[in-house]
Write an enzyme that holds these catalytic residues in place. Structure first.
Site, PDB file in Angstrom:
ATOM      1  N   ASP A 104      53.616  19.433  15.057  1.00 39.28           N
ATOM      2  CA  ASP A 104      53.786  18.210  16.003  1.00 39.28           C
ATOM      3  C   ASP A 104      52.457  17.638  16.288  1.00 39.28           C
ATOM      4  O   ASP A 104      51.707  17.197  15.372  1.00 39.28           O
ATOM      5  CB  ASP A 104      54.511  18.743  17.353  1.00 39.28           C
ATOM      6  CG  ASP A 104      55.039  17.780  18.257  1.00 39.28           C
ATOM      7  OD1 ASP A 104      55.903  16.973  17.999  1.00 39.28           O
ATOM      8  OD2 ASP A 104      54.303  17.623  19.225  1.00 39.28           O
ATOM      9  N   TYR A 234      49.975  11.046  23.927  1.00 38.78           N
ATOM     10  CA  TYR A 234      50.765   9.874  23.251  1.00 38.78           C
ATOM     11  C   TYR A 234      49.992   8.433  23.927  1.00 38.78           C
ATOM     12  O   TYR A 234      50.018   7.536  23.232  1.00 38.78           O
ATOM     13  CB  TYR A 234      51.896   9.942  23.773  1.00 38.78           C
ATOM     14  CG  TYR A 234      52.743  10.921  23.602  1.00 38.78           C
ATOM     15  CD1 TYR A 234      53.558  10.859  22.225  1.00 38.78           C
ATOM     16  CD2 TYR A 234      52.795  12.378  24.093  1.00 38.78           C
ATOM     17  CE1 TYR A 234      54.500  11.969  21.607  1.00 38.78           C
ATOM     18  CE2 TYR A 234      53.748  13.292  23.551  1.00 38.78           C
ATOM     19  CZ  TYR A 234      54.468  13.187  22.398  1.00 38.78           C
ATOM     20  OH  TYR A 234      55.261  14.303  22.026  1.00 38.78           O
ATOM     21  N   HIS A 299      63.426  20.108  14.914  1.00 36.49           N
ATOM     22  CA  HIS A 299      61.733  20.286  15.095  1.00 36.49           C
ATOM     23  C   HIS A 299      61.135  21.288  15.215  1.00 36.49           C
ATOM     24  O   HIS A 299      59.953  21.409  14.743  1.00 36.49           O
ATOM     25  CB  HIS A 299      61.696  19.012  16.175  1.00 36.49           C
ATOM     26  CG  HIS A 299      60.214  18.799  16.314  1.00 36.49           C
ATOM     27  ND1 HIS A 299      59.548  18.051  15.548  1.00 36.49           N
ATOM     28  CD2 HIS A 299      59.525  18.877  17.605  1.00 36.49           C
ATOM     29  CE1 HIS A 299      58.409  17.751  16.229  1.00 36.49           C
ATOM     30  NE2 HIS A 299      58.401  18.305  17.433  1.00 36.49           N
TER      31      HIS A 299
END
Length: 329
Positions: A104, A234, A299
């Site tokens: 990730d 982010y 994930h």
């Protein structure tokens, strides 16, 4: 978790918490969101029992790592790679090249580490997130908003404090439970006032690979720190884009193995499969050795299928070290 040692090391102006175990070639394990060093618990135990020194930090802004400024501008890939290089300076013997595993956001930072400082990396096993070629014509958040709209989770994360307030209303444990149990391969949307779309009255069952004890550990740490540190990665997407202009078109030139689950939302994002299958990935990462797509896996693959992931990591690293006349485990 018996035998795992915990330390705090001053690096690059912050105090980085690491979990480590074992002796031998150093393997640096980089977590994503909303994870911590703890996501690598199975890999730490396995690698250390096979002749490796496994080191898993809480990245800047996460868990027991402290000292990072609260503002978004302190969470670029240059900052995080700076942390990692300083950590390697403190841990690696004689500036040895290290083995890296990422997932990730940890995968994003692993790509960046290999791009900026390939002299410090022997090989990389990266998971879930393919290398992202910088598009000089368009900023990332603008592109994501055009593709998915304002309710797409990365777009919803952009305004400081907004999603944190919504997460606080949902409750830390429920947010983490939603995230860690998600198996929807489609894009994640978090509309205002709706969140994950589930009712707090409906229990979310945990999969066999995630216990209440595991969830409690994550929850205890995020209740202490909040989510802002992780969300800042982010929020720094466009700043990263601005700062990395010198690397436009640059290749990642270390040996790489890439692993992803076929139910991972990253694998199912538009263009990713074509990028992997039609040569774009290999062009950007010329020493890409293998791509593994795990069927029926979502994930958080290193937690969902630890035995499978452990074998893939060990097989790749053993092969590379053997070819370099290095014998371990």
């Amino acid at each position: 978790m018996e035998g795992i040692q915990h330390k705090t090391i001053a690096v690059n102006g912050i105090n980085m918490h690491i979990a480590e175990m074992g002796q031998g070639p150093l393997v640096l394990l980089l977590h994503g969101f909303p994870e911590l060093w703890y996501t690598w618990r199975h890999q730490i135990l396995h690698l250390s029992s096979h002749g490796y020194r496994a080191v898993a930090p809480d990245l800047r802004g996460y868990g027991d790592t402290t000292g990072a400024p609260p503002g978004t501008a302190a969470y670029t890939s240059l900052h995080v790679v700076g942390d990692l290089v300083a950590l390697l300076d403190a841990l690696a013997l004689d500036n040895e090249k290290v083995l890296v595993v990422g997932h990730d956001w940890g995968a994003v930072m692993a790509w960046a580490l290999c791009l900026y400082r390939p002299d410090r990396v022997r090989a990389l096993v990266n998971m879930s997130v393919v290398f992202t070629r910088r598009n000089p014509a368009r900023k990332p958040v603008e592109a994501l908003r055009a593709e998915y709209g304002d309710d797409y989770y990365i777009c919803r994360f952009q305004e400081p404090g907004e999603i944190e307030a919504e997460f606080a209303e949902m409750g830390t444990k429920r947010v983490l439970r939603n995230y860690l149990t998600s198996r929807n391969p489609g894009p994640l949307f978090l509309p205002k006032g709706i969140g994950f779309g589930d009712s707090p009255d409906n229990p979310i069952p945990l999969p066999s690979w995630l216990s209440e004890e595991d969830l409690d550990y994550y929850t205890s740490k995020y209740e202490q720190t909040g989510f802002t540190g992780g969300l800042n990665y982010y929020r720094a997407l466009d700043l990263n884009w601005e700062l990395t202009a010198p690397w436009t078109g640059a290749q990642v030139k270390v040996p790489v193995k890439f692993i992803v689950g076929d139910l991972d939302l990253t694998y199912n994002s538009p263009g990713t499969k074509d990028y992997i299958q039609k040569g774009g990935f290999k062009k950007d990462v010329p020493f890409l050795q293998e791509v593994v797509v795990l069927e029926g896996v979502a994930h958080f693959l290193q937690e969902e299928k630890p035995e499978v992931i452990n074998k893939h990591i060990l097989d790749f690293f053993h092969k590379l070290l053997a070819s370099s006349s290095c014998c371990v485990g």
